[in-house]
Write a protein that holds these residues in place. Structure first.
Motif, PDB file in Angstrom:
ATOM      1  N   LEU A   1      19.571 -21.535  -7.111  1.00 52.98           N
ATOM      2  CA  LEU A   1      19.987 -22.923  -7.188  1.00 52.98           C
ATOM      3  C   LEU A   1      20.713 -23.373  -5.925  1.00 52.98           C
ATOM      4  O   LEU A   1      20.461 -24.470  -5.410  1.00 52.98           O
ATOM      5  CB  LEU A   1      20.897 -23.108  -8.407  1.00 52.98           C
ATOM      6  CG  LEU A   1      21.376 -24.500  -8.742  1.00 52.98           C
ATOM      7  CD1 LEU A   1      20.206 -25.387  -9.144  1.00 52.98           C
ATOM      8  CD2 LEU A   1      22.391 -24.435  -9.889  1.00 52.98           C
TER       9      LEU A   1
ATOM     10  N   ASP B   1      15.321 -26.743  -7.943  1.00 51.68           N
ATOM     11  CA  ASP B   1      16.493 -26.572  -8.810  1.00 51.68           C
ATOM     12  C   ASP B   1      16.102 -26.399 -10.275  1.00 51.68           C
ATOM     13  O   ASP B   1      16.626 -25.521 -10.966  1.00 51.68           O
ATOM     14  CB  ASP B   1      17.430 -27.781  -8.678  1.00 51.68           C
ATOM     15  CG  ASP B   1      18.060 -27.879  -7.296  1.00 51.68           C
ATOM     16  OD1 ASP B   1      18.043 -26.883  -6.539  1.00 51.68           O
ATOM     17  OD2 ASP B   1      18.579 -28.965  -6.968  1.00 51.68           O
TER      18      ASP B   1
ATOM     19  N   LEU C   1      24.584 -27.295 -10.724  1.00 50.27           N
ATOM     20  CA  LEU C   1      23.619 -28.246 -10.199  1.00 50.27           C
ATOM     21  C   LEU C   1      24.276 -29.611 -10.007  1.00 50.27           C
ATOM     22  O   LEU C   1      24.079 -30.265  -8.978  1.00 50.27           O
ATOM     23  CB  LEU C   1      22.402 -28.355 -11.113  1.00 50.27           C
ATOM     24  CG  LEU C   1      21.347 -29.378 -10.733  1.00 50.27           C
ATOM     25  CD1 LEU C   1      20.792 -29.125  -9.337  1.00 50.27           C
ATOM     26  CD2 LEU C   1      20.212 -29.369 -11.764  1.00 50.27           C
TER      27      LEU C   1
ATOM     28  N   LYS D   1      26.519 -29.384  -7.028  1.00 46.18           N
ATOM     29  CA  LYS D   1      25.870 -28.870  -5.818  1.00 46.18           C
ATOM     30  C   LYS D   1      26.109 -29.741  -4.577  1.00 46.18           C
ATOM     31  O   LYS D   1      26.457 -29.197  -3.521  1.00 46.18           O
ATOM     32  CB  LYS D   1      24.378 -28.697  -6.059  1.00 46.18           C
ATOM     33  CG  LYS D   1      23.616 -28.077  -4.912  1.00 46.18           C
ATOM     34  CD  LYS D   1      22.160 -27.868  -5.268  1.00 46.18           C
ATOM     35  CE  LYS D   1      21.361 -27.313  -4.125  1.00 46.18           C
ATOM     36  NZ  LYS D   1      19.958 -27.076  -4.493  1.00 46.18           N
TER      37      LYS D   1
END
Length: 136
Positions: free
Chosen positions: A89, A97, A128, A131
């Motif tokens: 990821l 992703d 995520l 991120k």
């Protein structure tokens, strides 16, 4: 099961075995490559190497964003699934992703407890979401 899914499972085997034997992350990889039974492909080597290279950052992020669980309390299988998922990821730009999260959840569903898929999904979804701000 796709070739990449099998490679992820093999990477999990290597990480899990290394941990159980008290070796550094991926410490059994060279032995598994030499044994070649079952064969260890390049993607497995890349995953294990990537997790090993980024283990400090990965474990720090997993620890910081795991609600109610320390890394030490997590089942070893879940911990290593999360390490692979977080590596893909956050550090492997070739893996989309959604694929990184989906593959990790699938491994948790197949190999761990009934609660593990939701836990893995939730923690990786949080990474995520964060991120863009993580700077990794």
């Amino acid at each position: 099961m796709s070739a990449r899914s099998k490679a992820r499972k093999r990477a999990l085997d290597v990480l899990y075995e290394s941990e159980l034997r008290g070796l550094p992350v991926g410490g059994t990889l060279a032995d598994r490559v030499a044994d070649n039974d079952p064969p260890v492909n390049e993607f497995t080597v890349a995953l294990v190497g990537g997790v090993a290279e980024h283990i400090e950052a990965i474990d720090e992020l997993l620890s910081a964003h795991s609600v109610g669980w320390t890394l030490d309390r997590m089942p070893a299988v879940d911990r290593n699934i999360l390490r692979i998922g977080a590596y893909e990821l956050l550090f492997d730009e070739q893996v989309p992703d959604v694929v990184a999260v989906s593959e990790a959840v699938s491994m948790a569903r197949d190999l761990s407890t009934d609660e593990s898929p939701a836990f893995v999904n939730g923690l990786l979804a949080r990474l995520l979401q964060l991120k863009p701000t993580l700077g990794v």
